[in-house]
Design an enzyme around this catalytic site. Sequence first.
Site, PDB file in Angstrom:
ATOM      1  N   SER A 119       0.809  -1.214   0.000  1.00 20.89           N
ATOM      2  CA  SER A 119       0.000   0.000   0.000  1.00 20.89           C
ATOM      3  C   SER A 119       0.842   1.264   0.000  1.00 20.89           C
ATOM      4  O   SER A 119       0.296   2.369  -0.048  1.00 20.89           O
ATOM      5  CB  SER A 119      -0.931  -0.001   1.216  1.00 20.89           C
ATOM      6  OG  SER A 119      -0.207  -0.242   2.411  1.00 20.89           O
ATOM      7  N   HIS A 140      -2.229  -2.774  -6.000  1.00 19.40           N
ATOM      8  CA  HIS A 140      -2.756  -2.360  -4.703  1.00 19.40           C
ATOM      9  C   HIS A 140      -4.272  -2.446  -4.722  1.00 19.40           C
ATOM     10  O   HIS A 140      -4.963  -1.566  -5.236  1.00 19.40           O
ATOM     11  CB  HIS A 140      -2.295  -0.937  -4.380  1.00 19.40           C
ATOM     12  CG  HIS A 140      -2.775  -0.450  -3.057  1.00 19.40           C
ATOM     13  ND1 HIS A 140      -2.962   0.879  -2.773  1.00 19.40           N
ATOM     14  CD2 HIS A 140      -3.121  -1.121  -1.920  1.00 19.40           C
ATOM     15  CE1 HIS A 140      -3.402   1.007  -1.535  1.00 19.40           C
ATOM     16  NE2 HIS A 140      -3.516  -0.182  -1.004  1.00 19.40           N
TER      17      HIS A 140
END
Length: 285
Positions: A119, A140
Amino acid sequence: MEMNRVSVVGAGQMGSGIAIVAAQAGCQVLLHDAEAQRIERALALIGKQLSGSVAKGRLTEEQAAHTLGRISPVDSLEAAAGADLVIEAVTESMPVKKALFVSLDGICGSGAVFGSNTSSLSITELAAVTRRPEQVIGMHFMNPVPVMKLVEIIRGLRTSDEVYASVAKLAERMGKTPLEVRDFPGFVSNRILMPMINEAVYAVYEGVASVEAVDGVMKLGMNHPMGPLALADLIGLDTCLAIMETLHDGFSDSKYRPCPLLRNYVSAGWLGRKSGRGFYVYEGG
């Protein structure tokens, strides 16, 4: 470059969700975790989520059964040897992810692509520990994975056009919207989201308002479906802290300094929903 054999490493909430959407896209999925108990919990969670989708009319029982049948738990990382794509969803730690990619680099075939569900961490840096930097890319996913439409696709400095195109195509097969992002700390989503969460923590830390009031202002005044502190609990306060530290280190800018209260909660083991206590208290963990 077709991607039909997917190995997911990390059987937590994100890894379980990635396994579901990959299986729904028709991929054969191998799910691995270093802790066998996590795989058992993941399979139970996957079954529960699929049953919930059937109950809500999002899937038929047949579709749910086919999805579950495409997911195979494996107890060895070596099972990833024949994968077209390996997606890591392990803890948000650069040393941990690097060590995993070094291991996978020696296991997987030369054509395999490595995707990271990081992330905030640098895809270029992760790719550099492998012999295939052109075949390393960021994927992500958003939480909860089966529901949220976005996948940030992060190209490292050496990620090839072919790999990007293949991964974006797979994301679309998963029912997601892939958006290309450059490799900077926090990418786009967390470069914007985490400072907002951190500022919400500062508002509590400085006594500006209570937790409930801060979340209420953002829900009622800004039309957010969830307040930033409740969202932090859902994400995990340890993950929020790790991302803020990545932003602070990467940009050397004081505006990204993690709030001391966030550090204190993490030190206390108050990590949010997964620990049963964060900014709110959750019965049963």
